[in-house]
Design an enzyme around this catalytic site. Structure first.
Site, PDB file in Angstrom:
ATOM      1  N   LYS A 168       2.174  16.322  10.223  1.00  0.00           N
ATOM      2  CA  LYS A 168       2.233  16.882   8.617  1.00  0.00           C
ATOM      3  C   LYS A 168       0.708  17.165   9.370  1.00  0.00           C
ATOM      4  O   LYS A 168      -0.307  16.577   9.593  1.00  0.00           O
ATOM      5  CB  LYS A 168       2.329  15.799   7.653  1.00  0.00           C
ATOM      6  CG  LYS A 168       1.273  14.317   7.496  1.00  0.00           C
ATOM      7  CD  LYS A 168       1.937  13.853   6.381  1.00  0.00           C
ATOM      8  CE  LYS A 168       0.708  13.223   5.391  1.00  0.00           C
ATOM      9  NZ  LYS A 168       0.702  12.645   4.121  1.00  0.00           N
TER      10      LYS A 168
ATOM     11  N   GLU B 182       0.893  -1.117  -0.092  1.00  0.00           N
ATOM     12  CA  GLU B 182      -0.467  -0.423  -0.095  1.00  0.00           C
ATOM     13  C   GLU B 182       0.572   1.505  -0.067  1.00  0.00           C
ATOM     14  O   GLU B 182       2.042   1.675   1.190  1.00  0.00           O
ATOM     15  CB  GLU B 182      -1.175  -0.337   1.994  1.00  0.00           C
ATOM     16  CG  GLU B 182      -1.901   0.873   1.390  1.00  0.00           C
ATOM     17  CD  GLU B 182      -2.791   0.641   0.059  1.00  0.00           C
ATOM     18  OE1 GLU B 182      -3.836   0.103  -0.177  1.00  0.00           O
ATOM     19  OE2 GLU B 182      -2.756   2.001  -0.647  1.00  0.00           O
TER      20      GLU B 182
ATOM     21  N   ARG C 280       2.710   9.901  15.658  1.00  0.00           N
ATOM     22  CA  ARG C 280       3.919   8.576  15.848  1.00  0.00           C
ATOM     23  C   ARG C 280       5.027   9.030  14.699  1.00  0.00           C
ATOM     24  O   ARG C 280       5.009  10.158  14.191  1.00  0.00           O
ATOM     25  CB  ARG C 280       3.024   7.896  14.766  1.00  0.00           C
ATOM     26  CG  ARG C 280       2.263   7.070  15.574  1.00  0.00           C
ATOM     27  CD  ARG C 280       2.132   6.158  15.005  1.00  0.00           C
ATOM     28  NE  ARG C 280       0.900   6.030  13.819  1.00  0.00           N
ATOM     29  CZ  ARG C 280       0.644   5.488  12.525  1.00  0.00           C
ATOM     30  NH1 ARG C 280       0.932   4.196  12.515  1.00  0.00           N
ATOM     31  NH2 ARG C 280       0.177   6.002  11.623  1.00  0.00           N
TER      32      ARG C 280
ATOM     33  N   ASN D 113       9.692   3.885   0.282  1.00  0.00           N
ATOM     34  CA  ASN D 113       9.829   5.123   1.424  1.00  0.00           C
ATOM     35  C   ASN D 113      11.097   5.188   1.501  1.00  0.00           C
ATOM     36  O   ASN D 113      11.290   6.323   1.725  1.00  0.00           O
ATOM     37  CB  ASN D 113       8.763   4.238   2.895  1.00  0.00           C
ATOM     38  CG  ASN D 113       7.642   4.281   2.435  1.00  0.00           C
ATOM     39  OD1 ASN D 113       6.616   5.362   2.050  1.00  0.00           O
ATOM     40  ND2 ASN D 113       6.767   3.731   2.894  1.00  0.00           N
TER      41      ASN D 113
ATOM     42  N   CYS E 294       4.955   5.966   9.214  1.00  0.00           N
ATOM     43  CA  CYS E 294       5.870   4.841   8.261  1.00  0.00           C
ATOM     44  C   CYS E 294       7.574   4.908   7.932  1.00  0.00           C
ATOM     45  O   CYS E 294       8.230   4.890   8.160  1.00  0.00           O
ATOM     46  CB  CYS E 294       5.363   4.883   6.579  1.00  0.00           C
ATOM     47  SG  CYS E 294       3.678   4.497   6.785  1.00  0.00           S
TER      48      CYS E 294
HETATM   49  C1  UDX Z   1       4.544   7.936   3.393  1.00  0.00           C
HETATM   50  C2  UDX Z   1       4.571   7.398   1.959  1.00  0.00           C
HETATM   51  O1  UDX Z   1       4.526   8.938   0.742  1.00  0.00           O
HETATM   52  C3  UDX Z   1       3.215   6.856   1.420  1.00  0.00           C
HETATM   53  O2  UDX Z   1       3.927   6.648   0.014  1.00  0.00           O
HETATM   54  C4  UDX Z   1       3.803   5.945   2.133  1.00  0.00           C
HETATM   55  O3  UDX Z   1       2.470   4.443   2.435  1.00  0.00           O
HETATM   56  C5  UDX Z   1       3.158   6.079   3.755  1.00  0.00           C
HETATM   57  O4  UDX Z   1       4.713   7.134   3.989  1.00  0.00           O
HETATM   58  P1  UDX Z   1       2.969   9.614   4.782  1.00  0.00           P
HETATM   59  O5  UDX Z   1       3.624   9.024   6.114  1.00  0.00           O
HETATM   60  O6  UDX Z   1       1.381   9.662   4.750  1.00  0.00           O
HETATM   61  O7  UDX Z   1       2.806   9.001   3.669  1.00  0.00           O
HETATM   62  O8  UDX Z   1       3.598  11.005   4.740  1.00  0.00           O
HETATM   63  P2  UDX Z   1       4.078  11.330   3.428  1.00  0.00           P
HETATM   64  O9  UDX Z   1       3.386  12.764   2.941  1.00  0.00           O
HETATM   65  O10 UDX Z   1       5.127  10.875   3.075  1.00  0.00           O
HETATM   66  O11 UDX Z   1       5.555  12.384   4.423  1.00  0.00           O
HETATM   67  C6  UDX Z   1       6.013  12.257   5.458  1.00  0.00           C
HETATM   68  C7  UDX Z   1       7.415  13.151   5.812  1.00  0.00           C
HETATM   69  O12 UDX Z   1       7.705  13.559   5.552  1.00  0.00           O
HETATM   70  C8  UDX Z   1       5.664  14.348   7.169  1.00  0.00           C
HETATM   71  O13 UDX Z   1       6.484  14.363   8.015  1.00  0.00           O
HETATM   72  C9  UDX Z   1       6.332  15.862   5.999  1.00  0.00           C
HETATM   73  O14 UDX Z   1       5.870  16.925   6.992  1.00  0.00           O
HETATM   74  C10 UDX Z   1       8.234  15.390   5.691  1.00  0.00           C
HETATM   75  N1  UDX Z   1       7.928  15.881   4.735  1.00  0.00           N
HETATM   76  C11 UDX Z   1       7.175  15.719   3.459  1.00  0.00           C
HETATM   77  C12 UDX Z   1       9.196  16.727   4.482  1.00  0.00           C
HETATM   78  O15 UDX Z   1       9.505  17.109   5.693  1.00  0.00           O
HETATM   79  N2  UDX Z   1       9.148  17.224   3.169  1.00  0.00           N
HETATM   80  C13 UDX Z   1       9.038  17.488   2.467  1.00  0.00           C
HETATM   81  O16 UDX Z   1       9.185  18.108   1.558  1.00  0.00           O
HETATM   82  C14 UDX Z   1       7.910  16.301   2.280  1.00  0.00           C
END
Ligand code: UDX
Length: 437
Positions: free
Chosen positions: A327, A148, A334, A212, A264
């Protein structure tokens, strides 16, 4: 298609509701009776835009129900296993106890021809082991792995219209049948041309952690550039724009700031490192330890900048922390950089008042020692410094002139580089970003 979804956490609850939305008949199963009772009433145990709506409509249509009894999975043709794989206590590795328990308790309820579909993020090699266990149990059920890629905040959309589908299946006729069943389940996405990668178990498991790991590396890369920019007097946001115009690099996931968190990215890169070491190839992903370190250093940098802004003494100063979720559009704390910054500043003696549109309740449960205000204006009243650590639109849109009137000192640390520095400075603020002069 009759479907069971084992594990109704973030992934499973969204998957169950989305599958029912697509027209399948779905039973969601979880051992947490409280969670199941809430879901059965259409109440998700977390904030996810669009989920309450599809949950309620699917329950009302009669296509979605919930249970704590694994025996209710019997009769479904396809069983999705969507339980969590958190980080093991005291180790970098993934804790597979929930996956193992789910497979063990599902096994007696399987019938010949059933398809079990793993969705959990697991160390490479897990699917092959579980497939062998299934064969040994003799039910005649087979296994596919279907990782996923949903992002929190966009989980419903990502599940109903994914950007790709990956099926890890056994070779031969069994694999063809598994792929056909999955194509039937995801018929609407397949019909609109969503790419489908049909592969072996190991590749499908690796696709998820590699994706990831790549995203985490991209974020830590730009955060490493921010560290250099800080000593060189350069601006990392302009640097990101300039390198992002190169299509091979791309601007997405190049926002420097307090770094990544969530359920994640952090645990997946650690579990990947641990698994690679087990396989004797630790050196291949040793850089992920550096990715992790860069990321954690950024949290410390925000704390240091804040203390610096308070002339070196945080004690008894009022620090307004804007953001707690890892975010925006999420209530998930978490491994949240925002919450960790708040906790560290509290530890330095500051009077931390934190606010977040969705994540206060989850934060309070973990850290009752912090003060929380639901209204951002209450949080920042008389503050000695503001620290923006989650880029919710309501924080990005704060008016520096208006709130300049209610804080004690016009100083802001922008931990997400999401504010217009010039506008804030023009309104008399001392503005500090990360990797910006
Ligand atoms: C992530 C993956 O994107 C997704 O495909 C996977 O299935 C699960 O993990 P998610 O954990 O929902 O999803 O968050 P994501 O939108 O990827 O952001 C992860 C973290 O990176 C957040 O804390 C966000 O603030 C940070 N981030 C993201 C940055 O610091 N800079 C960026 O440019 C982008």
């Amino acid at each position: 298609m009759r479907i069971s979804v084992i594990g109704c956490g973030y992934l499973g609850a969204v998957h169950a509701a989305a599958m029912a939305e697509l027209g399948h008949e779905v039973i969601g199963i979880d051992i947490d009776a409280n969670k199941i009772a809430n879901l059965a009433e259409g109440k998700p145990p977390f904030f996810e835009p669009g989920l309450p709506e599809i949950l309620s409509s699917a329950i009302a249509s009669g296509r979605l129900s919930f249970s704590t009894d694994m025996a209710d999975a019997a009769g479904a043709t396809v069983h999705f296993v969507a339980v969590g794989t958190p980080q093991k206590r005291g180790s970098s590795a993934a804790d597979l106890r929930y996956v193992n328990a789910a497979f063990a308790s599902l096994a007696p309820h399987l019938a010949a021809g059933d398809l079990v579909v793993g969705k959990s993020t697991v160390p490479v090699g897990t699917a092959a082991r579980l497939a062998a266990d299934l064969t040994a149990a003799g039910s005649g059920a087979m296994l596919a792995w279907n990782p996923e890629f949903l992002r929190e905040g966009f989980a419903v959309k990502d599940t109903i219209s994914p950007d790709r589908l990956v099926y890890g299946v056994p070779s031969g006729a069994e694999g063809e049948r598994a792929s056909a069943l999955l194509n039937e389940i995801y018929a609407s996405a397949v019909a609109t041309g969503t790419p489908v990668v049909v592969t072996d178990y190991a590749t499908s498991e690796l696709v998820k952690v590699a994706a990831n790991a790549f995203l985490a590396t991209k974020i830590s890369f730009i955060n490493a550039m921010a560290e250099i920019a800080e000593v060189a007097g350069a601006d990392v946001t302009q640097l990101a724009d300039a390198i992002g115009y190169d299509n091979r690099i791309g601007r997405r996931f190049l926002n420097a700031g307090v770094g990544f968190g969530g359920g994640c990215l952090p645990k997946d890169i650690r579990a990947f490192t641990a698994r690679a070491e087990e396989l004797g190839r630790g050196e291949s992903v040793a850089f992920l330890k550096e990715v992790d370190q860069i990321n954690l250093r950024r949290r410390q940098r925000v704390v240091d900048l804040t203390v610096e802004a308070l002339d070196g003494r945080a004690n008894e100063k009022k620090v307004a922390v804007l953001g707690l979720a890892f975010k925006p559009y999420s209530d998930d704390v978490r491994d949240s950089p925002a919450l960790e910054v708040a906790v560290q500043l509290r530890g330095l003696g500051a009077r931390v008042v934190a606010t977040d549109p969705q994540a206060i309740e989850n934060s309070r449960r973990l850290h009752p020692q912090l003060e929380y205000e639901a209204d951002a204006l209450d949080a920042l009243r008389d503050a000695d410094v503001l620290v923006l650590v989650t880029e919710w639109p309501e924080f990005r849109e704060l008016d520096p002139v208006a709130i300049g009137e209610i804080v004690r000192t016009r100083t802001i640390v922008d931990g997400r580089n999401c504010l217009d520095a010039a506008a804030w400075r023009a309104a008399g603020w001392t503005y500090r970003g990360l990797g910006r002069p």
